[in-house]
Design an enzyme around this catalytic site. Structure first.
Site, PDB file in Angstrom:
ATOM      1  N   PRO A 131      -6.936   8.462  13.544  1.00 59.93           N
ATOM      2  CA  PRO A 131      -5.954   7.382  13.691  1.00 59.93           C
ATOM      3  C   PRO A 131      -6.535   5.993  13.448  1.00 59.93           C
ATOM      4  O   PRO A 131      -5.789   5.079  13.075  1.00 59.93           O
ATOM      5  CB  PRO A 131      -5.464   7.527  15.135  1.00 59.93           C
ATOM      6  CG  PRO A 131      -6.428   8.426  15.816  1.00 59.93           C
ATOM      7  CD  PRO A 131      -7.102   9.258  14.768  1.00 59.93           C
TER       8      PRO A 131
ATOM      9  N   PHE B  16      -8.424   0.393  -5.345  1.00 62.60           N
ATOM     10  CA  PHE B  16      -6.957   0.268  -5.431  1.00 62.60           C
ATOM     11  C   PHE B  16      -6.421   0.745  -6.774  1.00 62.60           C
ATOM     12  O   PHE B  16      -5.381   0.284  -7.238  1.00 62.60           O
ATOM     13  CB  PHE B  16      -6.519  -1.184  -5.147  1.00 62.60           C
ATOM     14  CG  PHE B  16      -7.186  -1.770  -3.942  1.00 62.60           C
ATOM     15  CD1 PHE B  16      -6.946  -1.248  -2.678  1.00 62.60           C
ATOM     16  CD2 PHE B  16      -8.090  -2.816  -4.055  1.00 62.60           C
ATOM     17  CE1 PHE B  16      -7.579  -1.745  -1.566  1.00 62.60           C
ATOM     18  CE2 PHE B  16      -8.741  -3.328  -2.937  1.00 62.60           C
ATOM     19  CZ  PHE B  16      -8.480  -2.797  -1.694  1.00 62.60           C
TER      20      PHE B  16
ATOM     21  N   GLN C 120      -5.871   1.930   6.828  1.00 65.73           N
ATOM     22  CA  GLN C 120      -5.275   2.095   5.503  1.00 65.73           C
ATOM     23  C   GLN C 120      -3.881   1.476   5.472  1.00 65.73           C
ATOM     24  O   GLN C 120      -3.497   0.815   4.519  1.00 65.73           O
ATOM     25  CB  GLN C 120      -5.160   3.589   5.168  1.00 65.73           C
ATOM     26  CG  GLN C 120      -6.454   4.210   4.745  1.00 65.73           C
ATOM     27  CD  GLN C 120      -6.879   3.651   3.420  1.00 65.73           C
ATOM     28  OE1 GLN C 120      -6.285   3.942   2.394  1.00 65.73           O
ATOM     29  NE2 GLN C 120      -7.878   2.809   3.430  1.00 65.73           N
TER      30      GLN C 120
ATOM     31  N   GLU D 239      -1.257   4.862   0.391  1.00 66.90           N
ATOM     32  CA  GLU D 239      -0.294   4.231  -0.505  1.00 66.90           C
ATOM     33  C   GLU D 239       1.065   4.092   0.168  1.00 66.90           C
ATOM     34  O   GLU D 239       1.786   3.121  -0.067  1.00 66.90           O
ATOM     35  CB  GLU D 239      -0.197   5.030  -1.802  1.00 66.90           C
ATOM     36  CG  GLU D 239      -1.542   5.072  -2.493  1.00 66.90           C
ATOM     37  CD  GLU D 239      -1.520   5.650  -3.888  1.00 66.90           C
ATOM     38  OE1 GLU D 239      -2.354   5.241  -4.703  1.00 66.90           O
ATOM     39  OE2 GLU D 239      -0.673   6.521  -4.178  1.00 66.90           O
TER      40      GLU D 239
END
Ligand code: FES
Ligand code: FES
Lengths: 211, 735
Positions: free
Chosen positions: B622, B246, B628, B695
């Site tokens: 996918p 991260f 994510q 993100e």
């Protein structure tokens, strides 16, 4: 009557003597009489069964069950996320019940049956829960995953055994296998990657219920 | 391969493997505990020793002396290395604070010693015997107090300037009929990846091998070589599995440095992991921000003027939390300004955490948008649609490469049942006040060169090697999919080896650029391999087809295994980027929808439903892309409701520096999550036509929750996290 002095044993002495004093009263006096440099036992011989195999070890009394697994037996599937009972990455099954292996000393498990992630399944021969995690993508980095899976397996047993949780409503009827029950019971297993939604899907599938 | 014109039709467009919902190829290893993380490498013939770090117990000052005599005498101890022993070290390019060496203490828990012993328990016990004599200096720890002394930092090359302005903001704002002027704050946040930073270092003469947990192999390798003063070529780094990063594992950390010094002193390989309670103050964090946003709009709902200013702090030499970045690009408006100011703080180093800039920036901006929409009596979805822009609003000659924010908002509103949203405080379900909230998601698409090597062997197996990392993102899988597609093979015929400094340098994992850039690098290497195969067979490389394990040209076809021959064939290349990201603004877009319940008596907020709609180019897989996004949404829940590093402004450290005090979301906090990907490609982004989502999924989530809480309760909280103490005074009386 015991004098006060004898009861004031330091934390360090307690640790050193913890294995020897199990269930023996009056030994505290003896432990307090020891001072560094005297012949003390820092290690203890233990024997337990891990993933069906009997293991005999001579371990430092301070070693956690987690570090025995990871550093002595090289069963590194069990993870260390915090070493303080805060994350659940170290979850293993002891006599079928889940525990945080970082919060328990190895010497406390003489004669017990311990199952780790390696004992549940292996590549090509997955435990149904492991297969469901793969199918539902119930992980990302994979570091919390062995703990999540061990916890999941035990959670289903706990519900089957009718052990209530914080969110259980009616205590007079059998605990239901709901997403709410699963989420509550799994909340000691942190996943910073945030795979929770998928993990609940995986557990639900193994439990044979629908969300 | 130079990528300087938009991608035309290429083999990836076949979508036989790419774009398919393929389960992670490393899934069985991870679910059975067989994936080996940094601390777990084990050679039965190697006597590893254990290093336990000691962190500074002051925030700022100097170390007068360190007494290691008791530690050295403790059972099992092999060596003690202190920061005074090693003296000043050169600092890596990417570090702000030094990791080790010298007598200065720049922040609390900065590494000042490592104790090496035969066992972990011995090392830990001996580390507690190290006695340090400090000279304490006064530091600055309070952003609010330091705000007025914040300065405009010099623009760093290649980075956005601190200030921008277009038109005449002041005049347009002054004359706007509807205005908003509010200040928002976001706290310091901690990455809290589940795997602590860990390294094993092993010297062999002047060569050093390090198993570590790194998002960016080459950055680490350079910076570790610099820090240790050794030749980079002598350093071999491996990081095949990473237990989350991260952004917290972008830059070299102290564990690797301590392990290297410890191993040298002990004369054998040493393992060092940062203890969890050391992580928050020893490593980096997302810096807190104070953000002022002003918006002036016409009665028609169009933004006339928009200003976003942000203040953050860092150690001397550090950088900004670029919280105004998205405001330069997200909404139209002729008159605009942004500005960022940097205060000096003596807390631990502030640095990148998932979606740096945009994550905290959108936490503020997307509340402000909700507020101005309400002042205009407009639906916030409609307000965002009305103020969409297809060009860079600061430079209208520069179009977006592809932008479908409107589609995300419309699809999301429809799927989520946005029309059920009522006036604030109007909906109730028993004890729960129910509210809906929305926010836009926005994150730029970054392009970083990325290399790979692809080998074809005589068994017809293709092996990809790149120093790319998989931090949970799914790199192993999408890289295998890319190579399989390019060579006409099923995915089972592709092996992927990552995270090793012996492999070509890749983009690495960061800034949500890893997926697109690393697969583009593999694409480039596969093009080279295809050429090598065609050339070897004497095929015209323009008309060759790779399909079903064969290579065909006209009516000739050869099995790949056969084409490889006994020596095999290799293709290696690096994707390099032209100016398409300058001529066109490349970004990713999304919309987050959230339903919350707020307990009318206690103020406890619970998330009931979440939906993300993302427009991020081609989705390579996918399954992993969705993961994510749900993971990012989960982090956004933490940011909204619970995550805050509490600063002790007296002693200068983050008090809640473990997983008990710093509250990340747990299972009970997260409902079932829905994710929709818009079906699109972006030929400007790469031959893969993909962008990133890792993100984007976080950007805007916390604001959507804040807006939902407002809709539920009528209470506007502008200071994160939205804990119940900030709500309880405003809740209706419980009869
Ligand atoms: S390592 Fe045991 S709970 Fe975190
Ligand atoms: S999969 Fe990374 S922490 Fe759960």
């Amino acid at each position: 009557m015991q004098s006060l002095i004898q009861l004031e044993i330091s934390r360090r002495d307690l640790l050193i003597s913890s294995a020897a004093t199990v269930a023996v009263s009056g030994v505290a006096a003896e432990a307090a009489a020891q001072s560094p440099g005297n012949a003390m036992t820092y290690t203890t011989k233990i024997s337990f069964t891990i993933n069906g195999e009997i293991r005999d070890l001579d371990v430092d009394n301070r070693v956690t069950l987690l570090d025995v697994l990871r550093e002595h037996l090289h069963l590194t599937g069990t993870k260390k996320g915090c070493d303080h009972g805060q994350c659940g990455a170290c979850t293993v099954l002891v006599a079928g019940r889940r525990i945080n292996s970082c919060l328990t000393l190895a010497v406390m498990h003489e004669g017990e049956q311990i199952t780790t992630i390696e004992g549940l399944g292996e590549p090509g021969n997955l435990h149904p829960m492991q297969a469901a995690f793969v199918k539902h993508d119930g992980f990302q980095c994979g570091y919390c995953t062995p703990g999540q899976i061990c916890s999941s397996v035990a959670v289903l047993e706990e519900i089957k055994a009718d052990i209530p949780s914080h969110v259980t409503g009616d205590l007079t009827t059998q605990v239901q296998l709901t997403p709410g029950e699963i989420r509550e019971r799994m909340s000691g297993n942190i996943c910073r990657c945030g795979a929770y939604s998928n993990i609940v899907d995986a557990i639900t599938e193994v439990a044979g219920t629908k969300t | 391969m130079q990528f300087d014109t938009p991608a035309a039709t290429n083999p990836i467009d076949q979508l036989k493997v790419v774009g398919r919902p393929i389960h992670r190829i490393d899934g069985q290893l991870k679910t059975t505990g067989r994936a080996m993380y940094a601390y777990e490498w084990h050679d039965p013939n190697t006597p590893y020793a254990y290093g336990y770090p000691v962190g500074a117990a002051i925030a700022k000052g100097r170390i007068k002396s360190i007494d290691v005599s008791a530690a050295k005498k403790a059972p099992g101890v092999l060596a003690v290395v202190t920061t005074l022993d090693v003296g000043e070290l050169k600092k890596g390019q990417f570090n702000t604070a030094k990791l080790f060496g010298g007598d200065r203490v720049q922040h609390y828990h900065q590494a000042i010693a490592v104790v090496v012993a035969q066992t972990f328990e011995q090392a830990r016990a001996a580390a507690a015997l190290v006695r340090v004599d400090y000279v304490v200096e006064k530091g600055a720890f309070d952003l609010e107090k330091a705000k007025d002394s914040a300065i405009e930092p010099a623009a760093k090359p290649g980075e956005a300037p601190p200030d921008t302005a277009v038109g005449d903001f002041d005049a347009a704002f002054a004359s706007a009929p509807v205005t908003l002027d509010e200040t928002y704050t976001t706290p310091d946040q901690s990455h809290c990846m589940m795997e602590p930073h860990a390294s094993i270092a092993a010297w062999n003469g002047d060569k050093l091998t390090v198993w570590t947990s790194s998002q960016m192999i080459d950055w680490w390798r350079s910076d570790l070589a610099t820090t240790l003063g050794i030749d980079k070529e002598k350093l071999h780094l491996m990081s095949p599995f990473i237990g989350g990063g991260f952004g917290g594992k972008l830059f070299l950390r102290a564990d690797a440095v301590l392990a290297a010094f410890g191993a040298k002193a002990a004369g054998r390989p040493v393992k060092v992991a940062l203890p969890r309670p050391l992580m928050a103050n020893n490593t980096t964090h997302r810096p807190a921000t104070i953000q002022r946003i002003r918006i002036g709009a016409g009665r028609d709902g169009r933004i006339a003027a928009i200003a976003h200013e942000s203040w953050s702090g860092d150690l001397p030499g550090g950088g900004l939390e670029t919280a105004v970045n998205q405001t330069r690009l997200l909404y139209a408006g002729a008159h605009r300004m942004t500005a960022m100011r940097l205060a000096t703080l003596d807390l631990a180093e502030g640095n990148a955490m998932r979606a740096p800039g945009e994550a905290p920036g959108l936490m503020a901006l997307e509340i402000a948008i909700d507020e101005i929409a309400e002042k205009l009596d407009m639906d916030p979805v409609q307000f965002r649609i009305l103020n969409d822009t297809q060009v860079d609003p600061e430079n209208p000659k520069r179009p977006f490469s592809h932008r479908n924010l409107i589609g995300c908002l419309e699809v999301g509103a429809e799927r989520f049942g946005w029309s059920q949203r009522g006036r604030p405080g109007a909906r109730r379900d028993g004890n729960w006040l129910i509210g809906l909230g929305v926010a836009a998601a926005f994150r730029n698409n970054l392009l970083i060169p990325s290399g790979a090597r692809v080998r074809l062997d005589r068994e017809g197996i293709v092996t990809v090697e790149t120093d790319m990392t998989d931090i949970g993102t799914g790199s192993y899988t999408i890289i295998a999919q890319t190579a399989a597609e390019m060579l006409g093979l099923p995915i089972e015929k592709v092996a992927v080896h990552l995270g090793d400094s012996h492999f070509p340098v890749s983009a690495g994992s960061g800034g949500q650029f890893g997926g697109n850039c690393s697969t583009a690098g593999v694409y480039a290497a596969c093009v080279k391999l295809r050429e090598a195969i065609a050339q070897k067979l004497g095929f015209n490389s323009d008309d060759v087809v790779f399909e079903n394990g064969e290579v065909r040209s006209g009516n000739r076809s050869v099995r790949l295994a056969e084409a490889a021959g006994s020596d095999g064939l290799v293709g290696e290349d690096t994707i390099q980027w032209g100016d398409l990201s300058e001529t066109h603004q490349q970004s990713t877009f999304g919309a987050h929808f959230v339903e919350v319940g707020v307990d009318v008596a206690t103020g406890e907020s619970r998330i009931r439903r979440m939906l993300a709609v993302c427009a991020a180019g081609r989705i390579l897989n996918p399954i992993t892309a969705r993961s994510q996004v749900i993971g990012a949404m989960t982090m956004g829940v933490g940011g909204a409701l619970s995550e805050e590093l509490a600063v002790d402004t007296r002693s200068g450290f983050f008090v809640n520096h473990d997983l008990a005090g710093y509250e990340v979301p747990v299972h009970a906090d997260i409902p079932h999550q829905e994710v929709i990907f818009m079906d699109e490609t972006d030929p400007m982004s790469s031959p893969m036509k993909a962008k990133g989502v890792g993100e984007l999924g976080l950007c805007g989530v916390s604001a959507a929750i804040a807006n939902a809480i407002y809709n539920a309760t009528g209470i506007r909280v502008r200071h994160y996290p939205i804990t119940l103490d900030k709500l309880i005074g405003g809740l209706p009386d419980v009869a």
